[in-house]
Design a protein around this motif. Structure first.
Motif, short mmCIF file in Angstrom:
data_model
loop_
_atom_site.label_atom_id
_atom_site.label_comp_id
_atom_site.label_asym_id
_atom_site.label_seq_id
_atom_site.Cartn_x
_atom_site.Cartn_y
_atom_site.Cartn_z
N ASP A 184 -12.99 -1.61 3.73
CA ASP A 184 -11.59 -1.91 3.43
C ASP A 184 -11.31 -1.86 1.93
O ASP A 184 -10.27 -1.36 1.50
CB ASP A 184 -11.17 -3.26 4.02
CG ASP A 184 -12.13 -4.38 3.66
OD1 ASP A 184 -11.71 -5.31 2.96
OD2 ASP A 184 -13.30 -4.32 4.09
N GLU A 185 -12.25 -2.34 1.13
CA GLU A 185 -12.07 -2.29 -0.33
C GLU A 185 -12.08 -0.85 -0.82
O GLU A 185 -11.30 -0.48 -1.71
CB GLU A 185 -13.16 -3.10 -1.03
CG GLU A 185 -13.04 -4.59 -0.80
CD GLU A 185 -14.18 -5.38 -1.42
OE1 GLU A 185 -14.98 -4.81 -2.18
OE2 GLU A 185 -14.26 -6.60 -1.14
N GLU A 186 -12.95 -0.02 -0.26
CA GLU A 186 -13.00 1.39 -0.65
C GLU A 186 -11.73 2.11 -0.26
O GLU A 186 -11.25 2.98 -0.98
CB GLU A 186 -14.21 2.09 -0.03
CG GLU A 186 -15.53 1.67 -0.62
CD GLU A 186 -15.64 1.97 -2.11
OE1 GLU A 186 -15.20 3.06 -2.54
OE2 GLU A 186 -16.17 1.13 -2.85
N ILE A 187 -11.16 1.75 0.88
CA ILE A 187 -9.90 2.36 1.33
C ILE A 187 -8.79 2.03 0.36
O ILE A 187 -8.04 2.91 -0.09
CB ILE A 187 -9.57 1.91 2.77
CG1 ILE A 187 -10.59 2.50 3.75
CG2 ILE A 187 -8.15 2.31 3.16
CD1 ILE A 187 -10.57 1.87 5.14
N SER A 197 -3.16 -3.92 1.07
CA SER A 197 -2.53 -2.68 0.65
C SER A 197 -1.16 -2.92 0.03
O SER A 197 -0.38 -3.75 0.52
CB SER A 197 -2.38 -1.73 1.85
OG SER A 197 -1.74 -0.54 1.43
N THR A 198 -0.88 -2.18 -1.01
CA THR A 198 0.45 -2.25 -1.62
C THR A 198 1.32 -1.09 -1.15
O THR A 198 2.47 -0.98 -1.57
CB THR A 198 0.33 -2.21 -3.16
OG1 THR A 198 -0.34 -1.01 -3.54
CG2 THR A 198 -0.42 -3.42 -3.68
N ILE A 199 0.76 -0.23 -0.31
CA ILE A 199 1.52 0.90 0.25
C ILE A 199 1.57 0.75 1.77
O ILE A 199 0.79 0.00 2.35
CB ILE A 199 0.90 2.25 -0.16
CG1 ILE A 199 -0.52 2.41 0.42
CG2 ILE A 199 0.92 2.43 -1.68
CD1 ILE A 199 -1.13 3.80 0.21
N PRO A 200 2.49 1.46 2.42
CA PRO A 200 2.57 1.37 3.89
C PRO A 200 1.27 1.81 4.56
O PRO A 200 0.57 2.71 4.09
CB PRO A 200 3.70 2.34 4.24
CG PRO A 200 4.49 2.49 2.99
CD PRO A 200 3.52 2.34 1.86
N VAL A 201 0.96 1.15 5.68
CA VAL A 201 -0.21 1.48 6.48
C VAL A 201 0.28 1.71 7.91
O VAL A 201 0.89 0.83 8.51
CB VAL A 201 -1.25 0.33 6.48
CG1 VAL A 201 -2.46 0.69 7.34
CG2 VAL A 201 -1.68 0.00 5.05
#
Length: 145
Positions: free
Chosen positions: A96-99, A137-141
């Protein structure tokens, strides 16, 4: 609006579903795909040193090779659809951190990923990488099941 799409994959059928949808979306929107697969490092435990069955170096090489196969599958499907695709692999205990890091580094506008839909104790013990990506995340998922 969504010009760069991050598509994390673990090679599972559910990931394939997210890949298909991401490529379809990218083609429709003239977007680019960034495919990511994270290889798990050798699960070293000092307590189990005497019971190691696999050479850590060989294990990690195999996991990285598998990660490369996963992103190559995305690249091949994107090429067939006429969609630009960049691939990358990483090695980490926390995918998750790498994503999240890849989304920031490659200036992605959205993340398309699968959820294995675990619930109850399996979710508690195994954790949810998708849930952690959603939380940080700061962007949409876009989550596909």
């Amino acid at each position: 609006m969504f010009k760069t799409i991050l598509v994390p994959t673990d090679g599972s059928r559910l990931s394939d579903k997210a890949i298909d949808k991401a490529i379809e979306f990218a083609k429709y929107n003239s977007s680019k795909i960034v495919a990511l697969s994270v290889a798990e490092p050798y699960p070293f435990s000092p307590m189990a040193e005497s019971t190691m069955a696999t050479d850590p170096g060989t294990y990690e090489e195999n996991m990285l090779a598998l990660a490369q196969q996963n992103v190559q599958k995305v690249a091949d499907a994107a090429k067939t659809a006429g969609v630009q695709c960049e691939t990358l692999t990483a090695q980490a205990f926390n995918p998750d951190e790498e994503i999240i890091n890849a989304a920031e580094k490659y200036h992605c506008d959205v993340i398309f990923m699968a959820s294995h839909g675990r619930s109850g104790l399996s979710r508690l013990f195994l954790g949810s990488k998708t849930q952690r990506v959603l939380a940080h995340s700061t962007i949409p998922v876009l989550v596909l099941r």
